[in-house]
Every structure is written in C-alpha cells, then in structure tokens.
Design an enzyme around this catalytic site. Structure first.
Site, PDB file in Angstrom:
ATOM      1  N   SER A   9       0.837  -1.200   0.000  1.00  0.00           N
ATOM      2  CA  SER A   9       0.000   0.000   0.000  1.00  0.00           C
ATOM      3  C   SER A   9       0.870   1.246   0.000  1.00  0.00           C
ATOM      4  CB  SER A   9      -0.912   0.008   1.227  1.00  0.00           C
ATOM      5  OG  SER A   9      -1.566   1.259   1.346  1.00  0.00           O
ATOM      6  N   HIS A  34      -1.376  -1.412  -4.183  1.00  0.00           N
ATOM      7  CA  HIS A  34      -2.627  -0.955  -3.578  1.00  0.00           C
ATOM      8  C   HIS A  34      -2.590   0.557  -3.430  1.00  0.00           C
ATOM      9  CE1 HIS A  34      -6.343  -1.683  -1.325  1.00  0.00           C
ATOM     10  NE2 HIS A  34      -5.950  -0.709  -0.518  1.00  0.00           N
ATOM     11  N   ASP A  36      -4.660   3.744  -2.106  1.00  0.00           N
ATOM     12  CA  ASP A  36      -5.757   4.228  -1.273  1.00  0.00           C
ATOM     13  C   ASP A  36      -6.145   5.641  -1.676  1.00  0.00           C
ATOM     14  OD1 ASP A  36      -6.270   2.056   0.577  1.00  0.00           O
ATOM     15  OD2 ASP A  36      -4.294   2.456   1.411  1.00  0.00           O
ATOM     16  N   MET A  38      -8.606   8.728  -0.775  1.00  0.00           N
ATOM     17  CA  MET A  38      -9.431   9.259   0.302  1.00  0.00           C
ATOM     18  C   MET A  38      -9.832  10.695  -0.014  1.00  0.00           C
ATOM     19  SD  MET A  38      -7.265   7.882   3.584  1.00  0.00           S
ATOM     20  CE  MET A  38      -6.543   6.245   3.612  1.00  0.00           C
ATOM     21  N   HIS A  68      -8.419   1.588  -4.408  1.00  0.00           N
ATOM     22  CA  HIS A  68      -9.403   1.432  -3.336  1.00  0.00           C
ATOM     23  C   HIS A  68     -10.006   2.803  -3.066  1.00  0.00           C
ATOM     24  CE1 HIS A  68      -9.862   0.557   1.293  1.00  0.00           C
ATOM     25  NE2 HIS A  68     -11.016   0.799   0.705  1.00  0.00           N
ATOM     26  N   MET A  70     -12.043   5.199  -1.200  1.00  0.00           N
ATOM     27  CA  MET A  70     -12.692   5.538   0.073  1.00  0.00           C
ATOM     28  C   MET A  70     -13.277   6.936  -0.069  1.00  0.00           C
ATOM     29  SD  MET A  70      -9.924   3.973   2.777  1.00  0.00           S
ATOM     30  CE  MET A  70      -8.512   3.903   1.677  1.00  0.00           C
ATOM     31  N   MET A 139     -12.049  -4.702   5.478  1.00  0.00           N
ATOM     32  CA  MET A 139     -11.273  -3.742   6.257  1.00  0.00           C
ATOM     33  C   MET A 139     -11.076  -4.296   7.664  1.00  0.00           C
ATOM     34  SD  MET A 139     -10.438  -1.265   4.278  1.00  0.00           S
ATOM     35  CE  MET A 139      -9.649  -0.313   5.585  1.00  0.00           C
ATOM     36  N   ASP A 177      -7.256  -5.520   4.390  1.00  0.00           N
ATOM     37  CA  ASP A 177      -6.515  -4.258   4.457  1.00  0.00           C
ATOM     38  C   ASP A 177      -6.615  -3.692   5.866  1.00  0.00           C
ATOM     39  OD1 ASP A 177      -5.340  -1.804   4.104  1.00  0.00           O
ATOM     40  OD2 ASP A 177      -6.788  -1.060   2.640  1.00  0.00           O
TER      41      ASP A 177
END
Length: 227
Positions: A9, A34, A36, A38, A68, A70, A139, A177
């Site tokens: 990540s 990965h 992330d 946000m 991913h 979010m 998660m 994760d």
C-alpha cells in the site's frame, strides 16, 4: 488453494520518491500495488486522485493497480481512475446507493470490480453482489489512516466469505486491508485471505526488500496450517 499475493500500500511509502518506493516493493515480491484514495468526507483524510495514478502508471506500465476508493459518490470518479490506469477498482458498500450499478460501471470501463466492507458492516450485506465482483476487501481497521491496530473480529468475516464462496461455487478473491504485519499475517491467511494489503509492514524503515520477504515467508508458512 488460491494463490497468496502481497499488495503493498503506497499510503505508507515515501511520497517524495513514490515511484521508486512502489517499484522497489513490486520488485521485492509484491504482486499488486494498492492505491488508497481518500476524499476527506467518507474518511477523515485526503490522499491522491487520478493525476497521481496516471503518473504512477507511466512509471510502472505493467503493474496491477488496485485502486481502493474511500470516497463519497464514487460513480463520478470511476471513469477518471479507469482512464488514469487503474486495473482493479473497489468501492465501499457503505458509500454506494446503488451498489450493483456502481460495480457494473467499473466493469464497463474495463476494470475489475471489487467491493469493500468496513469493520461494522456484516458480510451478509454483500450477498446480492458476490457473483459480479472480482474481489471482496475486508477492512480490518477503520478506514482513513495507516498504522492502526488490527481488528480481530475481521477474521470471522474472511472465514464467512471463504465458506460462502465454496458453498455457492463463486470465484471472487478475498482481500484484507489494515494492520497486516508479521504478527497478524498468518491469522488472515488461515482465515481465508489471499490478497494481503500491507503498508507500514512493507515500507517501514526503508527496508522494503527485507520486509516483503519476511511477510511472504510468514504467509507461505501459514498456508500449511490453513483451515
């Protein structure tokens, strides 16, 4: 037995040399990068958007990018992330008003669709979409920040997903994760996870190659005692 793969990540990488760190993690044995994303609304943090993904894609043209999201209203940004170079795109069940539609939107843009559940969301909330997803991301921390403590109740979800997959003859993969490290990796593998997202455990101390090697070795050992 499904193949165990490590997904470093980049949330825990050195952003001043993001491409270098990401490449080092993949060269060391990571299979998937990965990413992330946000937005400061769905989770209390802001990270990167499509331009950063596009830049990484130029540096890593052949890597699998596991984006991913979010974020609130993911439908608005799925096309942009697909165009930027995402390979897989996962969205939170909790953020999608029309989850089936969103997952099909991801697929329509040539990406593999994944669905994510937060620690308080039960696995049964995914019953109606398991046939159309490439992966389910459990998660094991509350999303928003790296370096959090692993929530052990998430292991039951991985076990339940593995059982459901077998009973229904499905093919989705199980990803985890949050808090995946040397002291938890064996537990998540034995519970049924095969895609292991790790941030701090990969990039801590700059010892990327050593960290990846230790994590993969621990995961491999755990497959020998997998339930």
């Amino acid at each position: 037995m499904p193949k165990i793969e490590l997904a470093p990540s980049i949330l825990s990488a050195n952003f001043a040399q993001l491409g270098v760190d990401a490449k080092a993690a993949l060269d060391a044995g990571g299979s998937i990068l990965h990413i992330d994303v946000m937005d400061g609304h769905f989770v209390p943090n802001i990270t990167i958007g499509p331009p950063a993904v596009a830049s990484l894609r130029k540096a890593l043209p052949d890597a699998i990018f596991d984006c991913h999201l979010m974020i609130e209203n993911p439908d608005q940004l799925i096309p942009a992330f697909a165009e930027a170079g995402a390979t897989w795109i996962s969205v939170h069940q909790e953020a999608c008003v029309h989850l089936d539609r969103t997952l099909n939107l991801i697929a329509s843009h040539g990406c593999q669709p994944g669905v994510v559940i937060n620690p308080a969301t039960p696995v049964r909330a995914l019953d109606e979409v398991l046939e159309i997803v490439h992966h389910v991301l459990v998660m094991s921390v509350n999303p928003g920040f790296g370096g959090q403590k692993f929530i052990r109740g998430s292991l039951r979800k991985m076990e339940a997903l593995a059982k459901t997959r077998s009973l229904r003859g499905l093919n989705f993969r199980i990803e985890v994760d949050g808090g995946v490290a040397l002291d938890t990796v064996a537990d998540v593998v034995r519970a049924g996870a095969e895609l292991l997202v790790a941030g701090n455990a990969v990039f801590a101390g700059g010892k990327i190659k050593e960290n990846v090697s230790k994590l993969l070795e621990a995961a491999k050992d755990a497959t020998l005692t997998r339930v």
